[in-house]
Design a protein around this motif. Structure first.
Motif: not given
Lengths: 421, 421
Positions: B372-377, B254-261, B315-322
């Protein structure tokens, strides 16, 4: 990685892992653990007192002064008091597990905050064996693992005390590493501990300015600074002078060696003629006066000796029977003086004027602000917190006397129904 | 003292003094100030956009990538949105002034805690001009002075924005130095700011790992670390797979570049045969998969390509579509993986099993834990805080999304009757 780094890594890792075992213990199990610690300490009296005796002997040989030796010395009665204090902590309510700010979000998610232990707390303190037990017990009560680093002068006592605590943990089926003591006196270990941010969640330095500064400068872990009190009492023009002297004397002499003792009396210029009266009473209690030019002159005229105050003296935490005195033009001058010299610990105004009292409470931004009361009340016990981890003079997390809640954080819990954003 | 130190001293002193002018402003005056800022920004559009245009031109010349240039670019619509956001902050309740824990002590003293501004906040952020306005407005709303240090790529924009804000302060009869911008791009000034503990009460770094680490290591001021999210979602054996894919896809794309993705999917071994289904859907969305051996084999068997996961990739924060994928034996293995690799930001479990959900909420100790919820919240707006200063991943002061309250502290107020201890 050298040996010391490897040791610290292992220490941190063990603390973190042990912390998980404590985090979800119920209050009954935690109180049972605390009772077991009391039992072990009681059973271990002779070992502990023998160890303390070795510390005292070494301290005497090293030429430590009597006050320091008195602080590190244990005897049967003192050890009993330390053990009895555990019962007080058992009696305290446990803040862990509380849920608050429970709400239903627009998207249907049920959100709340739950109070949880911090995880691992590092405490660096001076030569006071009672702190070893006190901090371990407060940390365990709130489900935290703790790494202790006490003063080298109480090394033997601390080793004996920590061994008893660890034995109790073991008997209760919990990891002994919930309480670890750094007993190697090498100062480099303090610096190493301050950088263990991978494992340690909070550092509490309980000691003087030098230790506080070291922690502020070296730590990569959040530090709770505190315990430094340059405290002021402002005698307003509308103070009731028939009652003011008692408060000033109490603030200064009831226990001059602690952080909430009064350091500087700010006196409204209209009250200058009353100054000799309280000064005389202070002198009788053995207080040395360090006064600004105007107040010193007034005192000398009344035949009362006083040293000359300086910028430096006003920036001093006396921790002794010394009192700074500064005449101020008005309440704003008093507040300006406080803003310049205060360490942000405790300040008081004596006045019967509501406007002055309100203004002082609004404008003075120290951890504790008093109207018509002694600064000596800044204390976890006096404030009804039941325990005192430290007195914070910084503004984040906890301010002023820190009770059990200051050893906790919260996590957000969110329950959805396969909810998407 | 060299010139830079003198500049920083003056900056800090001015901020601290200005903060006193804000501390006791009522909510009406503060909201009026915010409205005046909106007015000034609106009146200054052409200057601000011209300045931003210079930044964009310079960024293009310097060869910055399109995503970065897009982030720093303003246009009329974006500036309108920034100004409109000020109205949202005006509408928020002001936490300052609230009194709580009011109690009468045994000694007759009336004690309470009053919520007050922190004083001075230092914010270090990247090339996003909207942050300049956003942080200034949030700080002023809570009565704090602020020192801003934005990315050098938006220097011209920030100077123009700060000038408009300062003009509004001036017009409202408040010190312009309530908002100060460090516009000299010299990195040494960041290090200097981090050590201004005499004046600055809190540092908020809004940026990547490098900036967070710099602040943790260099600051003598309390720092709120955050914004780094290595987030996990554990698909339990009792998850409803007919609904799970939507949540996983939402958390990742939904927004891969942010910290809660979402960064890593932990999948129970019993659900391995379901993996290709969600993997196919993710692939369709352009997601690259980085899978453990077992899951990679299963994917390859289904004709779905995946790279090999490593300790480092987990150990990587992807901040991308990975998306990382790890098969786990059971819920304990999932929790162990989270404890090893998580940055303490946001983790989720998908399950219909109450025991598993409860256990996960108890044992996982990140800032936000989802069932049962997305981390994006994990977001101030989503959590109903109205604003978001930052997302904290440390445990002191504020944890998770930080609203206005995180910009405040409290002081203890005690009213006695010439009370002595």
């Amino acid at each position: 990685m050298n040996g010391q780094q490897a040791y610290l890594e292992q220490l941190g890792q063990a603390a973190k892992t042990s912390g998980f075992a404590l985090a979800n213990l119920g209050i009954k199990a935690k109180n049972q653990l605390l009772a077991a610690i009391a039992t072990e300490l009681d059973a271990d009296r002779s070992t502990i007192l023998a160890a303390n005796c070795r510390d005292v002997t070494a301290a005497q040989k090293a030429g430590l002064n009597d006050a320091m030796i008195d602080r590190l010395q244990l005897d049967d009665a003192r050890l009993s008091a330390i053990i009895a204090d555990i019962d007080n902590v058992i009696a305290l309510a446990d803040p862990v597990g509380e849920e608050f700010d429970n709400r239903l979000l627009d998207n249907g998610i049920r959100l709340s905050r739950r109070r949880v232990p911090l995880g691992v707390i590092g405490v660096i303190y001076e030569a006071r064996p009672n702190v070893t037990v006190e901090i371990a017990v407060l940390a365990l009560k709130t489900g935290n693992a703790v790494i202790l680093r006490g003063g080298k002068e109480t090394r033997e006592s601390n080793v004996a005390l920590a061994a008893a605590i660890r034995r109790a943990l073991d008997k209760e089926g919990l990891p002994a590493d919930c309480v670890q003591l750094i007993d190697n006196p090498d100062r480099a270990l303090v610096n190493g501990l301050l950088k263990l941010d991978k494992y340690v969640d909070m550092i509490v330095p309980r000691g003087g300015q030098g230790l506080q500064r070291l922690c502020a400068e070296q730590a990569t872990i959040p530090v709770i600074l505190g315990g430094i009190g340059i405290c002021h009492l402002y005698l307003d023009k509308d103070a009731d002078t028939s009652r003011a002297a008692d408060v000033i004397i109490n603030a200064k002499v009831q226990r001059p060696t602690v952080c909430n003792a009064l350091d500087t009396l700010l006196i409204h210029q209209d009250k200058l003629d009353w100054l000799p009266k309280v000064a005389e009473a202070l002198k009788e209690k053995g207080v040395r006066l360090v006064a600004c030019e105007q107040s010193r002159q007034r005192l000398l005229n009344a035949g009362i000796a006083a040293d000359m105050a300086t910028e430096e003296s006003f920036a001093t935490e006396w921790l002794s029977l010394t009192l700074g005195i500064q005449v101020v033009r008005d309440i704003d001058a008093a507040i300006a003086h406080i803003r310049t010299y205060s360490s942000g610990h405790s300040e008081a105004i004596l006045t019967d004027n509501l406007t002055a009292a309100t203004y002082f409470m609004n404008e003075v931004n120290s951890a504790a602000v008093y109207v018509n009361a002694s600064t000596r009340f800044t204390d976890g016990g006096q404030f009804g917190l039941g325990a005192e981890v430290a007195v914070s003079t910084q503004k984040l997390h906890a301010r002023g006397p820190m009770g059990l809640e200051a050893l906790t954080t919260y996590k957000w819990l969110a329950i959805g129904d396969y909810s998407c954003r």
